[in-house]
Design an enzyme around this catalytic site. Structure first.
Site, PDB file in Angstrom:
ATOM      1  N   PRO A 132      -0.912   0.169  -0.019  1.00 37.88           N
ATOM      2  CA  PRO A 132       0.536   0.022   0.118  1.00 37.88           C
ATOM      3  C   PRO A 132       1.194   0.687   1.324  1.00 37.88           C
ATOM      4  O   PRO A 132       2.323   0.331   1.646  1.00 37.88           O
ATOM      5  CB  PRO A 132       1.071   0.615  -1.182  1.00 37.88           C
ATOM      6  CG  PRO A 132       0.019   1.579  -1.620  1.00 37.88           C
ATOM      7  CD  PRO A 132      -1.273   1.062  -1.117  1.00 37.88           C
ATOM      8  N   HIS A 133       0.533   1.658   1.991  1.00 33.71           N
ATOM      9  CA  HIS A 133       1.242   2.377   3.049  1.00 33.71           C
ATOM     10  C   HIS A 133       0.293   2.836   4.159  1.00 33.71           C
ATOM     11  O   HIS A 133      -0.587   3.652   3.929  1.00 33.71           O
ATOM     12  CB  HIS A 133       1.934   3.639   2.503  1.00 33.71           C
ATOM     13  CG  HIS A 133       2.734   3.428   1.264  1.00 33.71           C
ATOM     14  ND1 HIS A 133       3.970   2.814   1.257  1.00 33.71           N
ATOM     15  CD2 HIS A 133       2.473   3.752  -0.022  1.00 33.71           C
ATOM     16  CE1 HIS A 133       4.438   2.780   0.026  1.00 33.71           C
ATOM     17  NE2 HIS A 133       3.551   3.341  -0.769  1.00 33.71           N
ATOM     18  N   TYR A 134       0.470   2.279   5.353  1.00 29.73           N
ATOM     19  CA  TYR A 134      -0.189   2.813   6.555  1.00 29.73           C
ATOM     20  C   TYR A 134      -1.706   2.915   6.409  1.00 29.73           C
ATOM     21  O   TYR A 134      -2.314   3.925   6.771  1.00 29.73           O
ATOM     22  CB  TYR A 134       0.389   4.197   6.909  1.00 29.73           C
ATOM     23  CG  TYR A 134       1.885   4.222   7.014  1.00 29.73           C
ATOM     24  CD1 TYR A 134       2.541   3.654   8.110  1.00 29.73           C
ATOM     25  CD2 TYR A 134       2.660   4.784   6.006  1.00 29.73           C
ATOM     26  CE1 TYR A 134       3.928   3.663   8.199  1.00 29.73           C
ATOM     27  CE2 TYR A 134       4.045   4.797   6.084  1.00 29.73           C
ATOM     28  CZ  TYR A 134       4.671   4.237   7.176  1.00 29.73           C
ATOM     29  OH  TYR A 134       6.033   4.246   7.254  1.00 29.73           O
ATOM     30  N   GLY A 163      -1.889   6.324   4.123  1.00 24.21           N
ATOM     31  CA  GLY A 163      -2.607   6.880   5.265  1.00 24.21           C
ATOM     32  C   GLY A 163      -4.112   6.894   5.131  1.00 24.21           C
ATOM     33  O   GLY A 163      -4.805   7.414   6.014  1.00 24.21           O
TER      34      GLY A 163
END
Length: 220
Positions: free
Chosen positions: A119-121, A138
């Protein structure tokens, strides 16, 4: 542990249209060189309910693709998936149904089964992620060794893959915490969770909690 790196030991919930690919490969990394041609064959045959939205990009029903996302073919995006702002799908990517491709995440040459969330980076390259696998913000799948040599899977025995690029092999329900690095050729077993900020390497058993590379406990 040798059985824990085999495709059938890691993945139980495979969509029907991907079953021939999974069934043909004893080990999941053997699928990686086949992804492109398999996608093209599926596009040629068609999948019920899927629509070709651009050259070699096949998309299921109720998919949400934000305007700033980029999808390069060949690619298949499963029904009910969401491709969020700034996501970059670089080709040779298959996602199952109900997946989340997060903001500013990048994918190439990989397979995501149903309900995977990155979902993120995140960077997911040359990898296979099982049903409901999740990578925290991340988390990176490092897919190339610094010396450029072929990746070796280090389990109870060493598996010479002959492939220069292999990222993460995450089984069904694997969950990797924020800011972790999945080193080339890492295998994470079913329903195993990993603490944040962990540098992963080798083969991790199923149903465990990886608190650090030196502290792995079975779930109770």
């Amino acid at each position: 542990m040798s059985k824990l790196v085999k495709t059938k030991a890691l993945y139980s919930l495979v969509p029907e249209y991907l079953a021939p690919l999974f069934d043909s490969c004893e080990y999941p990394w053997e699928m990686l060189p086949k992804i492109k041609e398999y996608i093209l064959s599926l596009i040629k045959m068609g999948i019920p309910g899927y629509t070709l939205i651009s050259e070699n990009v096949l998309v299921g029903e109720n998919v949400r693709i934000y305007p700033t996302a980029t999808i390069e073919g060949p690619a298949i995006i499963g029904s009910g998936s969401e491709v969020r702002p700034g996501a970059f799908i670089r080709g040779n990517v298959i996602t199952g149904a109900g997946c989340v491709i997060g903001n500013s995440s990048e994918l190439k040459n990989c397979i995501l089964l149903d309900k995977v969330q990155i979902p993120h980076y995140n960077y997911i390259g040359d990898s296979v992620l099982g049903y409901k696998a999740h990578t925290g913000a991340g988390t990176i799948c490092s897919n190339l060794k610094s010396d450029g040599k072929a990746v070796v899977i280090h389990g109870d025995v060493d598996y010479e893959t002959g492939l220069r690029k292999i990222g993460g092999i995450l089984a069904d329900g694997a969950d990797v915490g924020c800011g972790s690095v999945i080193n080339p050729g890492t295998v994470i077993g079913k329903n195993t969770s990993v603490y944040p900020l962990t540098a992963l390497r080798g083969v991790y058993p199923s149903d465990c909690i990886v608190k650090s590379t030196k502290e792995i406990v079975k779930r109770v």
